[in-house]
Design a protein around this motif. Sequence first.
Motif, short mmCIF file in Angstrom:
data_model
loop_
_atom_site.label_atom_id
_atom_site.label_comp_id
_atom_site.label_asym_id
_atom_site.label_seq_id
_atom_site.Cartn_x
_atom_site.Cartn_y
_atom_site.Cartn_z
N LEU A 1 -95.92 -100.06 41.82
CA LEU A 1 -95.03 -100.84 40.95
C LEU A 1 -94.29 -99.91 39.98
O LEU A 1 -93.08 -100.08 39.74
N LEU A 2 -95.03 -98.93 39.45
CA LEU A 2 -94.39 -97.97 38.53
C LEU A 2 -93.32 -97.15 39.26
O LEU A 2 -92.25 -96.88 38.73
N THR A 3 -93.63 -96.79 40.50
CA THR A 3 -92.65 -96.02 41.29
C THR A 3 -91.40 -96.87 41.56
O THR A 3 -90.26 -96.39 41.44
N TYR A 4 -91.62 -98.14 41.90
CA TYR A 4 -90.49 -99.04 42.14
C TYR A 4 -89.64 -99.18 40.88
O TYR A 4 -88.41 -99.14 40.92
N PHE A 5 -90.33 -99.34 39.77
CA PHE A 5 -89.67 -99.43 38.46
C PHE A 5 -88.84 -98.17 38.22
O PHE A 5 -87.69 -98.23 37.78
N TYR A 6 -89.42 -97.02 38.56
CA TYR A 6 -88.77 -95.73 38.35
C TYR A 6 -87.45 -95.65 39.14
O TYR A 6 -86.43 -95.20 38.61
N VAL A 7 -87.50 -96.07 40.40
CA VAL A 7 -86.31 -95.87 41.24
C VAL A 7 -85.23 -96.93 41.03
O VAL A 7 -84.09 -96.75 41.46
N ARG A 8 -85.60 -98.05 40.37
CA ARG A 8 -84.63 -99.12 40.21
C ARG A 8 -84.07 -99.26 38.81
O ARG A 8 -83.04 -99.89 38.61
N LYS A 9 -84.78 -98.69 37.82
CA LYS A 9 -84.35 -98.90 36.43
C LYS A 9 -83.62 -97.67 35.89
O LYS A 9 -83.48 -96.66 36.57
N GLY A 10 -83.21 -97.78 34.60
CA GLY A 10 -82.50 -96.68 33.95
C GLY A 10 -83.45 -95.59 33.47
O GLY A 10 -84.64 -95.60 33.80
N ASP A 11 -82.89 -94.68 32.67
CA ASP A 11 -83.67 -93.53 32.24
C ASP A 11 -84.86 -93.89 31.35
O ASP A 11 -85.92 -93.26 31.44
N VAL A 12 -84.68 -94.92 30.51
CA VAL A 12 -85.81 -95.34 29.66
C VAL A 12 -86.95 -95.84 30.56
O VAL A 12 -88.12 -95.51 30.36
N GLY A 13 -86.57 -96.61 31.57
CA GLY A 13 -87.56 -97.11 32.53
C GLY A 13 -88.28 -95.98 33.24
O GLY A 13 -89.49 -96.04 33.47
N ARG A 14 -87.54 -94.93 33.55
CA ARG A 14 -88.16 -93.77 34.23
C ARG A 14 -89.18 -93.09 33.34
O ARG A 14 -90.27 -92.72 33.78
N VAL A 15 -88.81 -92.93 32.06
CA VAL A 15 -89.75 -92.29 31.13
C VAL A 15 -91.01 -93.16 31.00
O VAL A 15 -92.13 -92.64 31.01
N ILE A 16 -90.81 -94.48 30.93
CA ILE A 16 -91.96 -95.39 30.84
C ILE A 16 -92.84 -95.25 32.09
O ILE A 16 -94.06 -95.19 32.00
N ALA A 17 -92.19 -95.15 33.26
CA ALA A 17 -92.95 -95.03 34.51
C ALA A 17 -93.77 -93.73 34.52
O ALA A 17 -94.93 -93.73 34.92
N ILE A 18 -93.16 -92.64 34.08
CA ILE A 18 -93.89 -91.36 34.06
C ILE A 18 -95.07 -91.43 33.08
O ILE A 18 -96.18 -91.02 33.41
N LEU A 19 -94.80 -92.02 31.90
CA LEU A 19 -95.89 -92.18 30.93
C LEU A 19 -96.99 -93.07 31.51
O LEU A 19 -98.18 -92.79 31.36
N GLY A 20 -96.56 -94.14 32.19
CA GLY A 20 -97.52 -95.06 32.81
C GLY A 20 -98.40 -94.35 33.82
O GLY A 20 -99.62 -94.55 33.86
N PHE A 21 -97.79 -93.47 34.63
CA PHE A 21 -98.56 -92.69 35.60
C PHE A 21 -99.59 -91.81 34.88
O PHE A 21 -100.73 -91.71 35.29
N GLY A 22 -99.13 -91.18 33.79
CA GLY A 22 -100.01 -90.28 33.03
C GLY A 22 -101.20 -91.04 32.46
O GLY A 22 -102.35 -90.62 32.60
N VAL A 23 -100.91 -92.19 31.85
CA VAL A 23 -101.98 -93.00 31.25
C VAL A 23 -102.94 -93.49 32.33
O VAL A 23 -104.17 -93.43 32.20
N MET A 24 -102.35 -93.95 33.43
CA MET A 24 -103.15 -94.47 34.56
C MET A 24 -104.13 -93.40 35.06
O MET A 24 -105.32 -93.67 35.24
N ASN A 25 -103.62 -92.21 35.27
CA ASN A 25 -104.47 -91.12 35.76
C ASN A 25 -105.54 -90.77 34.75
O ASN A 25 -106.69 -90.53 35.12
N ALA A 26 -105.17 -90.76 33.47
CA ALA A 26 -106.15 -90.41 32.43
C ALA A 26 -107.28 -91.44 32.43
O ALA A 26 -108.46 -91.08 32.35
N VAL A 27 -106.93 -92.74 32.54
CA VAL A 27 -107.95 -93.79 32.53
C VAL A 27 -108.87 -93.64 33.76
O VAL A 27 -110.10 -93.70 33.65
N VAL A 28 -108.25 -93.42 34.93
CA VAL A 28 -109.05 -93.26 36.16
C VAL A 28 -110.02 -92.09 36.00
O VAL A 28 -111.22 -92.20 36.32
N PHE A 29 -109.53 -90.98 35.49
CA PHE A 29 -110.37 -89.79 35.32
C PHE A 29 -111.53 -90.10 34.36
O PHE A 29 -112.67 -89.72 34.62
N LEU A 30 -111.21 -90.77 33.27
CA LEU A 30 -112.26 -91.07 32.27
C LEU A 30 -113.33 -91.96 32.89
O LEU A 30 -114.53 -91.75 32.69
#
Lengths: 341, 113
Positions: A265-294
Amino acid sequence: MNLDLGRLLRTYTLLTILYPYGFRQEFSREMQAVFQEKLVAKKAAGKWALWRVFWEELRDWPGAVLTEYCFAFRETFGRGLMSLITEDKSWKIENRRDAILASLPPVLFGIGIALGALVIWEPWYVVPQWRLWTGVAIILVPAAVIALGGTLAIIKRLPAWGYTWAGGAVMGLVALVKLLAEDRADFGLPLLSPLLDVALLVILLLGISALVIVTAWRGWRQAGLTSLGFATIAGMSIFSLATAAPLNRYDLATLAAPVGVVMALLTYFYVRKGDVGRVIAILGFGVMNAVVFLVIFSAWDLPPGRPSPLIPLLVALTGALLVGPLAGLVGRPVRKVIQGS
Amino acid sequence: MDYNDNLPLSEAVFFILLSLLPGAKHGYAVMKDVEALSDSRVSLSTGTLYGALKRLLEAGWVRRVDDEGDETGRERKAYALTQLGKGILEAETARMQILVAITQERSSEGGVI
């Protein structure tokens, strides 16, 4: 036209092509005309006089080109960091089918890991062989599909849907080599041979670098998508750790499916939205990975005194996530200076 | 504008400005003139010349002017000094005159050069 004169003129024309875009657009034709005039003026003095004129140009050429690149970079970077982002051509995947295709790798990989874990469910030394191998096959099928999709995307010169697939495939190859190398290292053996292992490492690094450079050349948005491909595979591979001894937490590995859906969903958001959406998607990926790792590492009781691999892994993963956009932003002025676009 | 902020000039820039002082010239004529003015000491390559011209155009010290073209009918671009460029050249010349005067004064006091 005199043979030497023509040859020297053609060579000089090639030299002027190597100036920065803006400079050669403005001056290269004029410079070629002046060089031709210099040659014509010396023609009567013979062949060596012509070569001397060329040598004088050649001698000054590296310094002159370097100077122009320095000025061009200073001018481009001088516009400020925001201009690197805003001046880049806007880009997104307009076609919904391509956008869905670009978002598929995390879902495929996540469902594969989760289903494989559901089938195996018990430690490898107690589970029946058929269940173990069926589970492994279920995990390997989506991995193979991503590898094939990534190869196809690279062969097709990275269409819009292909960045995540190519990034995922390359990172999958790295993960596979790492897994095999670690297995061999348990027995004190190299993967192939000490020399070939180094060669393989260099090839993998070159492959990753080439992919990042090629996509960064197209823009930070495309390179960011490649990074999402890297982060998908690198981040979700962590679920395989949960199933390994001594954890044997197959229940945790089933979380790969919902995590994969959120990443898609974050990837879809990234490819369809504007630059703010892309930054949110990248941050979302980072947070997601951090939570999974924890979650995974909190279940892993490390022996006292043994350093947790959590921080280095998170740093590597964040690096994978950011390398594309950052390379794209740095590549932007480089592309503008060289190519003018 | 204080012309002295832009001084001293590099030798190449000084000779290019000096070459354009009598009137507009195209690139090759500037090159030949600079070589003649400097007694062949300064020989500009096309890369150095056009790099300097680019900076001079951006600074507004020279401007492009229409040239009628050569005998082959090929369009050529010529360059001319602007008022700003003339002012800079005059300031640089004055600066060098002061230096020469100081040096002459000191050598008349018995110094050896």
